[in-house]
Write an enzyme that holds these catalytic residues in place. Structure first.
Site, PDB file in Angstrom:
ATOM      1  N   HIS A 151       4.101   3.532  -7.541  1.00  0.00           N
ATOM      2  CA  HIS A 151       5.062   2.456  -7.777  1.00  0.00           C
ATOM      3  C   HIS A 151       4.718   1.814  -9.120  1.00  0.00           C
ATOM      4  O   HIS A 151       3.645   1.230  -9.267  1.00  0.00           O
ATOM      5  CB  HIS A 151       5.005   1.414  -6.649  1.00  0.00           C
ATOM      6  CG  HIS A 151       5.636   1.896  -5.386  1.00  0.00           C
ATOM      7  ND1 HIS A 151       5.130   1.629  -4.134  1.00  0.00           N
ATOM      8  CD2 HIS A 151       6.759   2.642  -5.197  1.00  0.00           C
ATOM      9  CE1 HIS A 151       5.927   2.191  -3.220  1.00  0.00           C
ATOM     10  NE2 HIS A 151       6.913   2.817  -3.836  1.00  0.00           N
TER      11      HIS A 151
ATOM     12  N   GLU B 160       3.245  -1.698  -9.628  1.00  0.00           N
ATOM     13  CA  GLU B 160       1.941  -2.009  -9.032  1.00  0.00           C
ATOM     14  C   GLU B 160       0.816  -1.532  -9.963  1.00  0.00           C
ATOM     15  O   GLU B 160      -0.049  -0.747  -9.578  1.00  0.00           O
ATOM     16  CB  GLU B 160       1.830  -1.340  -7.643  1.00  0.00           C
ATOM     17  CG  GLU B 160       2.881  -1.857  -6.659  1.00  0.00           C
ATOM     18  CD  GLU B 160       2.994  -1.025  -5.379  1.00  0.00           C
ATOM     19  OE1 GLU B 160       2.215  -0.067  -5.216  1.00  0.00           O
ATOM     20  OE2 GLU B 160       3.871  -1.331  -4.568  1.00  0.00           O
TER      21      GLU B 160
ATOM     22  N   HIS C 125      -1.780   1.104  -3.134  1.00  0.00           N
ATOM     23  CA  HIS C 125      -0.569   0.303  -3.309  1.00  0.00           C
ATOM     24  C   HIS C 125      -0.965  -1.168  -3.393  1.00  0.00           C
ATOM     25  O   HIS C 125      -2.133  -1.514  -3.253  1.00  0.00           O
ATOM     26  CB  HIS C 125       0.390   0.505  -2.124  1.00  0.00           C
ATOM     27  CG  HIS C 125       1.090   1.829  -2.113  1.00  0.00           C
ATOM     28  ND1 HIS C 125       2.336   2.012  -2.646  1.00  0.00           N
ATOM     29  CD2 HIS C 125       0.696   3.038  -1.640  1.00  0.00           C
ATOM     30  CE1 HIS C 125       2.695   3.289  -2.497  1.00  0.00           C
ATOM     31  NE2 HIS C 125       1.715   3.935  -1.882  1.00  0.00           N
TER      32      HIS C 125
ATOM     33  N   GLU D  70      -3.690  -0.830   0.618  1.00  0.00           N
ATOM     34  CA  GLU D  70      -2.845  -1.869   0.020  1.00  0.00           C
ATOM     35  C   GLU D  70      -3.735  -2.997  -0.485  1.00  0.00           C
ATOM     36  O   GLU D  70      -4.305  -3.752   0.307  1.00  0.00           O
ATOM     37  CB  GLU D  70      -1.871  -2.429   1.067  1.00  0.00           C
ATOM     38  CG  GLU D  70      -0.663  -1.555   1.353  1.00  0.00           C
ATOM     39  CD  GLU D  70       0.523  -1.857   0.433  1.00  0.00           C
ATOM     40  OE1 GLU D  70       0.440  -2.776  -0.411  1.00  0.00           O
ATOM     41  OE2 GLU D  70       1.538  -1.148   0.572  1.00  0.00           O
TER      42      GLU D  70
HETATM   43 ZN   LIG Z   1       3.553   0.575  -3.407  1.00  0.00          ZN
END
Ligand SMILES: [Zn+2]
Length: 231
Positions: A45, A48, A152, A205
């Site tokens: 992503h 990020e 993430h 995350e």
């Molecule tokens: Zn992500």
């Protein structure tokens, strides 16, 4: 062994290309000299960038390439350069993997953690329509890692439906909660694709925090992950 601080400005080993992005940027992997039991990737992503930052800092601390790990710092380099979640074609790569539940519907996502799901992104015109997706699949098929850790941000949890050994170790090392899902369906995600193939994937995350705070807490954990092989 870790490198002295003065040398941590550069990555001391060379990456190899594993493909090219939509606009032709190289997709790079820092490979281990032997079988990679673990693949760690960041930056799928593009919004990020903290995931790329902490993983790069961890890699730069190592005096030698991690023996049993392969590292991808930027799975979506076009998105990272442009600051977009999606790739240069506007495709949310983490909904572009060829899973049984892949759907052509737009993916709604929050612009901020507490905002409404109102930003619509494409999952691609077909499963694996994007070069970044196909390259990551080919890399996993070639490396055949036992576990993949996908970085993430900023939900602040360790997500592994199977609560495997790597996930338990990461939860303990980071103090982040170990969860079984992120609370919403993720058709076409890397995790769903991997689960269908019985490949263990841990979604790491990072929490919502300043780059400095993330570096202090998570770089040492990533150094341990890359060097200690907690498998
Ligand atoms: Zn992500």
């Amino acid at each position: 062994m870790l490198r002295p601080s003065a040398e941590q400005g550069t990555i001391p080993f060379q990456p190899t290309p594993y493909g090219h992005s939509r606009v032709g940027r190289p997709l790079e992997v820092w490979r281990s000299p032997r079988h990679a039991e673990l693949l760690v990737f960041a930056g799928i992503h593009g919004d990020e960038p903290e995931t790329t930052g902490v993983l790069s800092k961890a890699l730069r601390r190592l005096a030698a390439p991690p023996e049993a790990c392969a590292v991808v710092l930027a799975a979506n380099p076009d998105g990272l350069v442009r600051g977009t979640r999606a790739n240069a074609r506007g495709v949310e790569l983490n909904r572009n993997f060829p899973t049984r539940d892949w759907k052509p519907d737009p993916v709604a996502h929050r612009a901020t953690l507490d905002g409404p799901r109102e930003v619509l992104l494409s999952p691609g015109e077909a499963p694996a329509s994007e070069p970044e997706t196909r390259a990551l699949i080919a890399l996993v098929e070639e490396l055949e890692p036992e576990t993949v850790v996908a970085l993430h941000a900023p939900l602040g949890c360790i997500d592994d439906p199977k609560h495997g050994a790597v996930a338990q170790w990461l939860a303990e090392a980071t103090g982040l909660p170990l969860v079984e899902d992120v609370g919403y369906p993720t058709p076409g995600s890397f995790g769903t694709w991997a689960a269908e193939r019985d490949l263990a994937v841990v979604t790491y995350e990072l929490p919502l925090a300043s780059p400095d705070e993330l570096a202090r807490t998570h770089v040492p954990v990533l150094v341990d992950l890359l060097t200690r092989s907690p498998l």
